[in-house]
Design a protein around this motif. Sequence first.
Motif, PDB file in Angstrom:
ATOM      1  N   ASP A   1     -20.592  23.145  -8.115  1.00  0.00           N
ATOM      2  CA  ASP A   1     -19.315  22.606  -8.592  1.00  0.00           C
ATOM      3  C   ASP A   1     -19.017  23.105  -9.999  1.00  0.00           C
ATOM      4  OD1 ASP A   1     -16.992  21.133  -8.655  1.00  0.00           O
ATOM      5  OD2 ASP A   1     -17.982  19.204  -8.993  1.00  0.00           O
ATOM      6  N   GLU A   2     -20.005  23.004 -10.881  1.00  0.00           N
ATOM      7  CA  GLU A   2     -19.810  23.437 -12.272  1.00  0.00           C
ATOM      8  C   GLU A   2     -19.610  24.942 -12.370  1.00  0.00           C
ATOM      9  OE1 GLU A   2     -19.513  21.544 -14.842  1.00  0.00           O
ATOM     10  OE2 GLU A   2     -20.294  19.590 -14.237  1.00  0.00           O
ATOM     11  N   LEU A   3     -20.354  25.701 -11.566  1.00  0.00           N
ATOM     12  CA  LEU A   3     -20.216  27.155 -11.596  1.00  0.00           C
ATOM     13  C   LEU A   3     -18.844  27.581 -11.088  1.00  0.00           C
ATOM     14  CD1 LEU A   3     -21.859  29.771 -12.203  1.00  0.00           C
ATOM     15  CD2 LEU A   3     -22.416  29.829  -9.767  1.00  0.00           C
ATOM     16  N   GLY A   4     -18.352  26.899 -10.053  1.00  0.00           N
ATOM     17  CA  GLY A   4     -17.041  27.229  -9.512  1.00  0.00           C
ATOM     18  C   GLY A   4     -15.922  27.000 -10.506  1.00  0.00           C
ATOM     19  N   LYS A   5     -16.078  26.042 -11.399  1.00  0.00           N
ATOM     20  CA  LYS A   5     -15.057  25.763 -12.407  1.00  0.00           C
ATOM     21  C   LYS A   5     -14.999  26.849 -13.471  1.00  0.00           C
ATOM     22  CE  LYS A   5     -15.653  20.736 -11.999  1.00  0.00           C
ATOM     23  NZ  LYS A   5     -16.201  19.522 -12.667  1.00  0.00           N
ATOM     24  N   ARG A   6     -16.130  27.550 -13.652  1.00  0.00           N
ATOM     25  CA  ARG A   6     -16.231  28.488 -14.766  1.00  0.00           C
ATOM     26  C   ARG A   6     -16.270  29.953 -14.339  1.00  0.00           C
ATOM     27  NH1 ARG A   6     -18.955  23.843 -15.868  1.00  0.00           N
ATOM     28  NH2 ARG A   6     -18.698  22.982 -17.963  1.00  0.00           N
ATOM     29  N   ALA A   7     -16.810  30.224 -13.165  1.00  0.00           N
ATOM     30  CA  ALA A   7     -17.023  31.631 -12.790  1.00  0.00           C
ATOM     31  C   ALA A   7     -16.858  31.824 -11.295  1.00  0.00           C
ATOM     32  CB  ALA A   7     -18.404  32.085 -13.246  1.00  0.00           C
ATOM     33  N   LEU A   8     -15.802  31.263 -10.740  1.00  0.00           N
ATOM     34  CA  LEU A   8     -15.571  31.392  -9.309  1.00  0.00           C
ATOM     35  C   LEU A   8     -15.409  32.871  -8.942  1.00  0.00           C
ATOM     36  CD1 LEU A   8     -15.184  29.701  -6.733  1.00  0.00           C
ATOM     37  CD2 LEU A   8     -12.719  29.798  -7.153  1.00  0.00           C
ATOM     38  N   GLY A   9     -16.213  33.351  -8.009  1.00  0.00           N
ATOM     39  CA  GLY A   9     -16.131  34.737  -7.565  1.00  0.00           C
ATOM     40  C   GLY A   9     -17.030  35.690  -8.313  1.00  0.00           C
ATOM     41  N   ARG A  10     -17.615  35.239  -9.409  1.00  0.00           N
ATOM     42  CA  ARG A  10     -18.485  36.135 -10.173  1.00  0.00           C
ATOM     43  C   ARG A  10     -19.775  36.442  -9.423  1.00  0.00           C
ATOM     44  NH1 ARG A  10     -20.069  35.681 -16.603  1.00  0.00           N
ATOM     45  NH2 ARG A  10     -21.785  37.177 -16.585  1.00  0.00           N
ATOM     46  N   TYR A  11     -20.236  35.480  -8.645  1.00  0.00           N
ATOM     47  CA  TYR A  11     -21.486  35.647  -7.908  1.00  0.00           C
ATOM     48  C   TYR A  11     -21.240  35.517  -6.404  1.00  0.00           C
ATOM     49  CZ  TYR A  11     -23.756  34.883 -12.431  1.00  0.00           C
ATOM     50  OH  TYR A  11     -24.152  34.988 -13.743  1.00  0.00           O
ATOM     51  N   ALA A  12     -22.064  36.221  -5.639  1.00  0.00           N
ATOM     52  CA  ALA A  12     -22.130  36.011  -4.194  1.00  0.00           C
ATOM     53  C   ALA A  12     -23.229  34.991  -3.970  1.00  0.00           C
ATOM     54  CB  ALA A  12     -22.449  37.318  -3.477  1.00  0.00           C
ATOM     55  N   VAL A  13     -22.819  33.737  -3.705  1.00  0.00           N
ATOM     56  CA  VAL A  13     -23.756  32.616  -3.735  1.00  0.00           C
ATOM     57  C   VAL A  13     -24.223  32.246  -2.327  1.00  0.00           C
ATOM     58  CG1 VAL A  13     -24.131  30.248  -4.497  1.00  0.00           C
ATOM     59  CG2 VAL A  13     -22.582  31.732  -5.792  1.00  0.00           C
ATOM     60  N   LEU A  14     -25.532  32.123  -2.190  1.00  0.00           N
ATOM     61  CA  LEU A  14     -26.154  31.637  -0.963  1.00  0.00           C
ATOM     62  C   LEU A  14     -26.977  30.410  -1.313  1.00  0.00           C
ATOM     63  CD1 LEU A  14     -27.069  31.904   2.034  1.00  0.00           C
ATOM     64  CD2 LEU A  14     -28.887  33.426   1.213  1.00  0.00           C
TER      65      LEU A  14
ATOM     66  N   LEU B   1     -26.702  25.131 -16.996  1.00  0.00           N
ATOM     67  CA  LEU B   1     -27.014  26.380 -16.312  1.00  0.00           C
ATOM     68  C   LEU B   1     -25.738  27.086 -15.853  1.00  0.00           C
ATOM     69  CD1 LEU B   1     -28.991  28.414 -15.243  1.00  0.00           C
ATOM     70  CD2 LEU B   1     -29.270  27.011 -13.181  1.00  0.00           C
ATOM     71  N   ALA B   2     -24.760  26.335 -15.381  1.00  0.00           N
ATOM     72  CA  ALA B   2     -23.487  26.952 -14.973  1.00  0.00           C
ATOM     73  C   ALA B   2     -22.826  27.641 -16.156  1.00  0.00           C
ATOM     74  CB  ALA B   2     -22.564  25.892 -14.389  1.00  0.00           C
ATOM     75  N   ARG B   3     -22.889  27.010 -17.309  1.00  0.00           N
ATOM     76  CA  ARG B   3     -22.316  27.645 -18.505  1.00  0.00           C
ATOM     77  C   ARG B   3     -23.090  28.910 -18.877  1.00  0.00           C
ATOM     78  NH1 ARG B   3     -22.270  23.086 -22.882  1.00  0.00           N
ATOM     79  NH2 ARG B   3     -21.695  24.881 -24.207  1.00  0.00           N
ATOM     80  N   ARG B   4     -24.413  28.842 -18.796  1.00  0.00           N
ATOM     81  CA  ARG B   4     -25.230  30.021 -19.114  1.00  0.00           C
ATOM     82  C   ARG B   4     -24.894  31.189 -18.179  1.00  0.00           C
ATOM     83  NH1 ARG B   4     -29.970  30.278 -22.488  1.00  0.00           N
ATOM     84  NH2 ARG B   4     -29.618  28.694 -24.085  1.00  0.00           N
ATOM     85  N   LEU B   5     -24.801  30.911 -16.881  1.00  0.00           N
ATOM     86  CA  LEU B   5     -24.534  31.975 -15.922  1.00  0.00           C
ATOM     87  C   LEU B   5     -23.076  32.410 -15.926  1.00  0.00           C
ATOM     88  CD1 LEU B   5     -26.775  30.905 -12.902  1.00  0.00           C
ATOM     89  CD2 LEU B   5     -27.249  32.563 -14.710  1.00  0.00           C
ATOM     90  N   SER B   6     -22.261  31.691 -16.675  1.00  0.00           N
ATOM     91  CA  SER B   6     -20.863  32.096 -16.849  1.00  0.00           C
ATOM     92  C   SER B   6     -20.666  32.879 -18.144  1.00  0.00           C
ATOM     93  CB  SER B   6     -19.956  30.864 -16.857  1.00  0.00           C
ATOM     94  OG  SER B   6     -20.093  30.124 -15.671  1.00  0.00           O
ATOM     95  N   GLY B   7     -21.762  33.072 -18.895  1.00  0.00           N
ATOM     96  CA  GLY B   7     -21.681  33.882 -20.095  1.00  0.00           C
ATOM     97  C   GLY B   7     -21.803  33.144 -21.403  1.00  0.00           C
ATOM     98  N   ASP B   8     -21.976  31.826 -21.362  1.00  0.00           N
ATOM     99  CA  ASP B   8     -22.108  31.038 -22.583  1.00  0.00           C
ATOM    100  C   ASP B   8     -23.583  30.970 -22.973  1.00  0.00           C
ATOM    101  OD1 ASP B   8     -22.142  29.228 -24.642  1.00  0.00           O
ATOM    102  OD2 ASP B   8     -21.166  27.594 -23.537  1.00  0.00           O
ATOM    103  N   ALA B   9     -23.987  31.849 -23.859  1.00  0.00           N
ATOM    104  CA  ALA B   9     -25.393  31.938 -24.252  1.00  0.00           C
ATOM    105  C   ALA B   9     -25.832  30.773 -25.133  1.00  0.00           C
ATOM    106  CB  ALA B   9     -25.650  33.256 -24.979  1.00  0.00           C
ATOM    107  N   GLU B  10     -24.880  29.990 -25.638  1.00  0.00           N
ATOM    108  CA  GLU B  10     -25.213  28.884 -26.531  1.00  0.00           C
ATOM    109  C   GLU B  10     -25.422  27.562 -25.802  1.00  0.00           C
ATOM    110  OE1 GLU B  10     -25.781  29.509 -29.749  1.00  0.00           O
ATOM    111  OE2 GLU B  10     -25.377  31.589 -29.186  1.00  0.00           O
ATOM    112  N   ALA B  11     -25.051  27.503 -24.525  1.00  0.00           N
ATOM    113  CA  ALA B  11     -25.214  26.254 -23.770  1.00  0.00           C
ATOM    114  C   ALA B  11     -26.688  25.864 -23.739  1.00  0.00           C
ATOM    115  CB  ALA B  11     -24.683  26.421 -22.356  1.00  0.00           C
ATOM    116  N   ALA B  12     -26.971  24.588 -24.004  1.00  0.00           N
ATOM    117  CA  ALA B  12     -28.365  24.162 -24.090  1.00  0.00           C
ATOM    118  C   ALA B  12     -28.518  22.720 -23.632  1.00  0.00           C
ATOM    119  CB  ALA B  12     -28.876  24.309 -25.515  1.00  0.00           C
ATOM    120  N   PHE B  13     -29.580  22.472 -22.928  1.00  0.00           N
ATOM    121  CA  PHE B  13     -29.984  21.115 -22.572  1.00  0.00           C
ATOM    122  C   PHE B  13     -31.093  20.730 -23.529  1.00  0.00           C
ATOM    123  CE2 PHE B  13     -32.843  18.239 -20.162  1.00  0.00           C
ATOM    124  CZ  PHE B  13     -31.946  17.196 -19.936  1.00  0.00           C
ATOM    125  N   GLU B  14     -30.843  19.727 -24.340  1.00  0.00           N
ATOM    126  CA  GLU B  14     -31.803  19.347 -25.375  1.00  0.00           C
ATOM    127  C   GLU B  14     -32.503  18.036 -25.070  1.00  0.00           C
ATOM    128  OE1 GLU B  14     -29.475  19.451 -28.937  1.00  0.00           O
ATOM    129  OE2 GLU B  14     -29.450  21.647 -29.017  1.00  0.00           O
TER     130      GLU B  14
END
Length: 406
Positions: A19-32, A298-311
């Motif tokens: 869900d989170e990945l689709g909001k940020r990078a829909l179509g960027r990955y071929a997801v299985l 993780l969705a933010r990271r895989l969408s190109g946001d290198a600063e996203a962090a779970f602390e």
Amino acid sequence: MGEALIVVGQGMAATRFIDELGKRALGRYAVLVIGAEPFRAYNRVMLSSLLAGEVAAADIELKRADWWARQGVTNLHGAPVDAIDRAAKTVRLANGVVLSYAKLVLTTGSHPIRLPKPGMDLPGVITFRTMGDVGAMLSGAGPGKRAIVIGGGLLGLEAAYGLAKAGAKVTLLHLMDRLMERQLDAPAAKLLLQAMEEKSVETLLGADTAAVEGEGRVEALRLTDGRRIPADLVVCAVGVRPNADLARAAGLEVNRGVLVDDGMTTSDPDIFALGECAEHRGIAYGLVEPAYQQAAVLARRLSGDAEAAFEGTVLATNLKVAGVSLFSVGDFMGEGEGKEAIVFDDPAAGTYKKLVVRDGKLIGAVLYGDAADGLWLQALIRDARPIEAFRERLIFGRAAVESEAA
């Protein structure tokens, strides 16, 4: 065609990640998305409601088939993954099919724990973790059947409640001196015990299982004090452990769970883990809310946001057991120097609240019966907000605090 992204595991964490990945990078990955169970992702929190007959199986499905299609996701159900080849960047399914990935996400959840006691492998002894477990429980413990549930934590309480609603005669066994000792203090646990007994669940505290007995199938459970309790079904609900089996076999760094950094990356830069299988800064959370936070990172990271962090996060439990709302967060016991407890107790209304304060800030809370302000209290703790200005009204809830402020 986007990069090949494989998600192993199709539960609540995986669904939120998609869900989170689709909001940020829909179509960027071929997801299985690959799931071992023969169902689309469902809400495990509602399994007890399914067991109790309060909802149907379709009601707990997280997303319909058309939603997954709109995300551009291919689903494989009933397809366990039995190996990861990091050098070749492939996963192998139990049926021998080999699939390639550019990025791999592990959301493999947890394994239910079985007590290492004699007879635990007898037919009729099951765990409570999956939709399949619910089916086994319903077939083995209908009206007139005798069921024993081992474990007075959340899973055990849910199983006992559901079985009682299904018509079984239920005995709940718990080793400790109070129910849900990790989430509730003694007064709240006493109220919960009363609520379970009102739901026709006999509860035995300080009960240590010695063995399950039976000839070819479970017939009884024997306690260490010699008591023998007849049973047609025994449900072992004593906890879970992170399912890190695939990661460990693949040579990833594993402790209790799969070790991840703040970006949810494992020791392999192309493999990630989140949810119950992951261990972050020494903690394997085993809770839904941290898994959802990790999924967003993780969705933010895989969408190109290198600063996203779970602390990390403030541990909280927000749930409903046997129809009773419960919430606990932080240091709710309130023991130790410098800590003060503010308590509201209304037994007639079935409401109990305890707030723990130190140095002018809220550090813990437990709510029984009325948990509406739980998330607000959690935010006060997380933000370390000073509460002295409204301390006298805090026990009466957010509405009392905010109405006075207005």
